[in-house]
Scaffold this motif. Sequence first.
Motif, PDB file in Angstrom:
ATOM      1  N   ALA A  18       0.849  -1.193   0.000  1.00  0.00           N
ATOM      2  CA  ALA A  18       0.000   0.000   0.000  1.00  0.00           C
ATOM      3  C   ALA A  18       0.883   1.241   0.000  1.00  0.00           C
ATOM      4  N   ARG A  19       0.561   2.169  -0.890  1.00  0.00           N
ATOM      5  CA  ARG A  19       1.237   3.467  -0.888  1.00  0.00           C
ATOM      6  C   ARG A  19       0.287   4.470  -0.262  1.00  0.00           C
ATOM      7  N   GLU A  28      -6.001   0.525  10.411  1.00  0.00           N
ATOM      8  CA  GLU A  28      -7.166  -0.040  11.094  1.00  0.00           C
ATOM      9  C   GLU A  28      -7.565  -1.378  10.476  1.00  0.00           C
ATOM     10  N   HIS A  29      -7.571  -1.458   9.145  1.00  0.00           N
ATOM     11  CA  HIS A  29      -7.916  -2.714   8.482  1.00  0.00           C
ATOM     12  C   HIS A  29      -6.920  -3.818   8.847  1.00  0.00           C
ATOM     13  N   ARG A  30      -5.645  -3.498   8.819  1.00  0.00           N
ATOM     14  CA  ARG A  30      -4.644  -4.515   9.127  1.00  0.00           C
ATOM     15  C   ARG A  30      -4.734  -4.964  10.567  1.00  0.00           C
ATOM     16  N   GLN A  31      -4.982  -4.017  11.472  1.00  0.00           N
ATOM     17  CA  GLN A  31      -5.069  -4.384  12.876  1.00  0.00           C
ATOM     18  C   GLN A  31      -6.306  -5.241  13.148  1.00  0.00           C
ATOM     19  N   SER A  88      -5.490   8.180   4.764  1.00  0.00           N
ATOM     20  CA  SER A  88      -5.334   6.870   4.133  1.00  0.00           C
ATOM     21  C   SER A  88      -4.493   5.944   5.001  1.00  0.00           C
ATOM     22  N   ALA A  89      -3.501   6.485   5.678  1.00  0.00           N
ATOM     23  CA  ALA A  89      -2.685   5.670   6.572  1.00  0.00           C
ATOM     24  C   ALA A  89      -3.522   5.105   7.707  1.00  0.00           C
TER      25      ALA A  89
END
Length: 292
Positions: free
Chosen positions: A148-149, A161-164, A155-156
């Motif tokens: 992901a850029r 949040e999605h990854r966590q 956006s960060a």
Amino acid sequence: MRVALLVTHIRAEEKLILAAFNRRGISPDIMLDRELNFDISGGIEQLAPSGLAWSAYDLIFERCVSTSRGMYALAVLNSWGIRSFNSYETAAICADKVRTSIALTQRSIPQPHTRVAFTPDSAMQAIEDVKYPAVLKPVTGSWGRLLARVHNRDSAEAILEHRQTLGDYNHHIYYVQEYVDKPGRDIRAFVVGDRTIAAIYRASNHWITNTARGGLATNCPVTAQLDDICVRAAAAVGGGILAIDLLEDARGNYVVNEINHTMEFRNSSEPTGVDIAQEVIDYVIGQAEAVA
């Protein structure tokens, strides 16, 4: 010489490898990783899936699609003193981007500015430390997946949040790199032993240039400068048969992006004019014969 080719299934690369072995008068036994069943304490005389004892093999050539299966198989086989390409130690470093970054740092090999963090809050700070745009990568993985850029804090925060929330524990290790504004391409170079035998440019309109994602492969001349950084990068992770992914920065300098220990090369022999499979197998046989 008795050789086993350890695979998940036979892909284009494995067909080329088998043909290269055959040209040297060797017909490897093909072993499927799903059939492995190691008695770790049983030792080298236990039977392999081929029906022979593992001690019968002079060399194991590992080409598993599954990084974890291949890596742990090598760990067991190397513990019994069976020679493999690549070795477990090399595979374990290359399979882990954090360990790869550490190895490159220890040898003073240029790479993108990299930070590692363990919580969303510390990851956000890491992203802002390297400055926007930044690149988030999983610590394990290939083919340009889950990169992901991120261009701004909003956006960060969404990606973190999605990854966590959805990711497993590997996705909770936040590997953050600066974005290198490459000239619409990157470089994949192939190192066999202490030589860079070939290299390709991978060009794409997308910022991810992997050929698995549609990048176009063309020949990249192997200059003395490119050979030097690639050979040093390969040595940093233990050496063997490796693909070095590099970026060119705004000043035309090379930085090492990743190192792959089970390299794909089916799109690279034609544009480079180098029979990569044969170069690899000639090296492997030579190394095995040297210690026979």
